[in-house]
Design a protein around this motif. Structure first.
Motif, PDB file in Angstrom:
ATOM      1  N   UNK A  63      40.918  33.236  41.709  1.00 14.13           N
ATOM      2  CA  UNK A  63      39.983  32.535  40.832  1.00 14.13           C
ATOM      3  C   UNK A  63      38.748  32.084  41.614  1.00 14.13           C
ATOM      4  N   UNK A  64      38.960  31.581  42.812  1.00 14.01           N
ATOM      5  CA  UNK A  64      37.834  31.125  43.625  1.00 14.01           C
ATOM      6  C   UNK A  64      36.952  32.303  44.048  1.00 14.01           C
ATOM      7  N   UNK A  65      37.570  33.407  44.427  1.00 13.61           N
ATOM      8  CA  UNK A  65      36.812  34.603  44.782  1.00 13.61           C
ATOM      9  C   UNK A  65      36.027  35.114  43.584  1.00 13.61           C
ATOM     10  N   UNK A  66      36.656  35.066  42.405  1.00 16.59           N
ATOM     11  CA  UNK A  66      35.974  35.510  41.185  1.00 16.59           C
ATOM     12  C   UNK A  66      34.775  34.629  40.877  1.00 16.59           C
ATOM     13  N   UNK A  67      34.898  33.326  41.094  1.00 18.55           N
ATOM     14  CA  UNK A  67      33.772  32.408  40.863  1.00 18.55           C
ATOM     15  C   UNK A  67      32.600  32.769  41.772  1.00 18.55           C
ATOM     16  N   UNK A  68      32.894  33.056  43.020  1.00 24.85           N
ATOM     17  CA  UNK A  68      31.838  33.459  43.947  1.00 24.85           C
ATOM     18  C   UNK A  68      31.252  34.816  43.556  1.00 24.85           C
ATOM     19  N   UNK A  69      32.115  35.725  43.144  1.00 30.71           N
ATOM     20  CA  UNK A  69      31.646  37.060  42.768  1.00 30.71           C
ATOM     21  C   UNK A  69      30.696  37.003  41.581  1.00 30.71           C
ATOM     22  N   UNK A  70      31.066  36.225  40.566  1.00 29.02           N
ATOM     23  CA  UNK A  70      30.227  36.112  39.383  1.00 29.02           C
ATOM     24  C   UNK A  70      28.883  35.477  39.711  1.00 29.02           C
ATOM     25  N   UNK A  71      28.844  34.635  40.731  1.00 24.00           N
ATOM     26  CA  UNK A  71      27.603  33.974  41.135  1.00 24.00           C
ATOM     27  C   UNK A  71      26.826  34.791  42.166  1.00 24.00           C
ATOM     28  N   UNK A 110      31.635  28.041  51.054  1.00 20.62           N
ATOM     29  CA  UNK A 110      31.469  28.333  49.628  1.00 20.62           C
ATOM     30  C   UNK A 110      32.827  28.515  48.956  1.00 20.62           C
ATOM     31  N   UNK A 111      33.732  29.146  49.674  1.00 21.19           N
ATOM     32  CA  UNK A 111      35.065  29.374  49.115  1.00 21.19           C
ATOM     33  C   UNK A 111      35.809  28.056  48.921  1.00 21.19           C
ATOM     34  N   UNK A 112      35.682  27.146  49.875  1.00 17.15           N
ATOM     35  CA  UNK A 112      36.324  25.840  49.740  1.00 17.15           C
ATOM     36  C   UNK A 112      35.754  25.073  48.541  1.00 17.15           C
ATOM     37  N   UNK A 113      34.447  25.161  48.342  1.00 17.09           N
ATOM     38  CA  UNK A 113      33.822  24.509  47.195  1.00 17.09           C
ATOM     39  C   UNK A 113      34.328  25.113  45.885  1.00 17.09           C
ATOM     40  N   UNK A 114      34.444  26.438  45.858  1.00 17.72           N
ATOM     41  CA  UNK A 114      34.931  27.104  44.658  1.00 17.72           C
ATOM     42  C   UNK A 114      36.382  26.720  44.366  1.00 17.72           C
ATOM     43  N   UNK A 136      37.722  28.960  34.758  1.00 17.77           N
ATOM     44  CA  UNK A 136      36.838  30.115  34.793  1.00 17.77           C
ATOM     45  C   UNK A 136      36.200  30.364  33.430  1.00 17.77           C
ATOM     46  N   UNK A 137      34.928  30.720  33.449  1.00 16.55           N
ATOM     47  CA  UNK A 137      34.260  31.110  32.199  1.00 16.55           C
ATOM     48  C   UNK A 137      34.466  32.601  31.971  1.00 16.55           C
ATOM     49  N   UNK A 138      33.873  33.140  30.930  1.00 19.81           N
ATOM     50  CA  UNK A 138      34.114  34.534  30.543  1.00 19.81           C
ATOM     51  C   UNK A 138      33.702  35.518  31.638  1.00 19.81           C
ATOM     52  N   UNK A 139      32.525  35.329  32.215  1.00 22.81           N
ATOM     53  CA  UNK A 139      32.065  36.255  33.247  1.00 22.81           C
ATOM     54  C   UNK A 139      32.925  36.147  34.501  1.00 22.81           C
ATOM     55  N   UNK A 140      33.399  34.958  34.816  1.00 19.97           N
ATOM     56  CA  UNK A 140      34.261  34.778  35.985  1.00 19.97           C
ATOM     57  C   UNK A 140      35.633  35.399  35.755  1.00 19.97           C
ATOM     58  N   UNK A 141      36.130  35.333  34.529  1.00 23.07           N
ATOM     59  CA  UNK A 141      37.414  35.976  34.218  1.00 23.07           C
ATOM     60  C   UNK A 141      37.294  37.488  34.342  1.00 23.07           C
ATOM     61  N   UNK A 142      36.169  38.045  33.907  1.00 28.26           N
ATOM     62  CA  UNK A 142      35.962  39.485  34.065  1.00 28.26           C
ATOM     63  C   UNK A 142      35.903  39.850  35.554  1.00 28.26           C
ATOM     64  N   UNK A 143      35.249  39.008  36.329  1.00 31.15           N
ATOM     65  CA  UNK A 143      35.183  39.249  37.778  1.00 31.15           C
ATOM     66  C   UNK A 143      36.578  39.193  38.393  1.00 31.15           C
ATOM     67  N   UNK A 144      37.395  38.255  37.943  1.00 25.28           N
ATOM     68  CA  UNK A 144      38.766  38.155  38.466  1.00 25.28           C
ATOM     69  C   UNK A 144      39.561  39.413  38.134  1.00 25.28           C
TER      70      UNK A 144
END
Length: 287
Positions: A201-209, A255-259, A268-276
């Motif tokens: 989930x944290x990696x996906x948050x970074x990926x989407x951003x 950044x990963x620790x913050x995520x 996670x929002x929709x774009x972050x779920x797709x990234x995950x």
């Protein structure tokens, strides 16, 4: 009942239960996984819990892929990258340590005994200081197999030559985090301690951003599972020196620790779920 049947009935039954996360509970868990799976030549003194025990050095690979051996000068080594695997790597290593505690110079343990029933106090978690980190020393060859000023001969010489030829340049960037130059490609492999779902989930948050890379010349390649933990991998510019990735790796870690912290209050929002979902599709498992 015949003699064969009576003898068979007396044999202890060993129930093999696969331990998916064999180093769980140890502060050195991520480092142990890295040393076992992809670091070519490295050593570290084991933080044994029992006072009075002899000093034992953990090594990635030992001569002829032995589980443990005692050098002629009395230095004791236990190997991580051992060919024979059982249901519990932690127990195998514990048995190697028990053997090494009483072995003599020149003794070699080819493989740990995995046929006898498990005994109390045999796992790494029983033998090591649980909250102790490993102080890892990387080597560019396997000369540490031998005492100083010793010329190898016979099978040891052949094993040493083969091992040295297989080494890929490797640098440690942080705990469980290693840069490696594999031919024409360079990678960062980072064993992470977080539960897989949380880390994804944290990696996906970074990926989407758009913040999952380490800067120019880097690309997130995917991840693999090893001994219960996830190991993200980045492709890096092979022309850049390993130390050029020190600061980018620290920034990515921040950044990963913050995520990770944000997941507690922000799902996670929709774009972050797709990234995950995309990240999940780029995984494999190493046992």
């Amino acid at each position: 009942m015949g003699k064969a049947a009576r003898k068979k009935s007396k044999a202890p039954k060993v129930r093999e239960v696969f331990v998916a996360q064999p180093f769980e509970g140890l502060a050195a868990e991520t480092e142990l996984i890295a040393l076992r799976e992809f670091v070519p030549s490295a050593t570290a003194k084991l933080p044994l819990a029992a006072a009075g025990d002899r000093t034992i050095t953990l090594g990635t690979v030992l001569p002829m892929a032995a589980a443990a051996f005692v050098r002629g000068d009395g230095e004791v080594f236990v190997g991580l990258q051992v060919q024979t695997r059982s249901s519990d790597i932690s127990r195998d290593l514990g048995r190697s340590i028990r053997w090494a505690l009483s072995a003599e110079p020149g003794d070699v343990l080819s493989v740990p005994d995995t046929t006898s029933p498990a005994a109390e106090g045999e796992r790494l978690q029983d033998l090591l200081v649980a909250d102790a980190e490993l102080e890892v020393t990387l080597h560019s060859d396997f000369e540490w197999w031998l005492p100083e000023d010793t010329e190898p001969s016979g099978e040891v010489k052949l094993s040493l030559e083969r091992a040295n030829e297989a080494i890929m340049p490797t640098e440690r960037l942080g705990t469980g985090s290693y840069w490696v130059l594999a031919g024409e490609k360079a990678h960062l492999r980072w064993v992470r301690p977080e539960p897989e779902n949380q880390l994804l989930q944290a990696l996906a948050r970074l990926s989407a951003a758009g913040e999952l890379g380490l800067g120019e010349g880097s690309r997130y390649a995917g991840s693999f599972r090893a001994h219960g933990l996830l190991v993200p991998v980045w492709d890096l510019d092979p022309e850049a020196h390993a130390r050029e990735w020190d600061e980018p790796a620290k920034q990515l870690g921040a950044r990963l620790e913050e995520a990770l912290a944000s997941l507690e209050s922000e799902p996670l929002n929709a774009s972050e779920r797709r990234a995950r979902d995309g990240l999940i599709g780029r995984q494999l498992t190493l046992r």
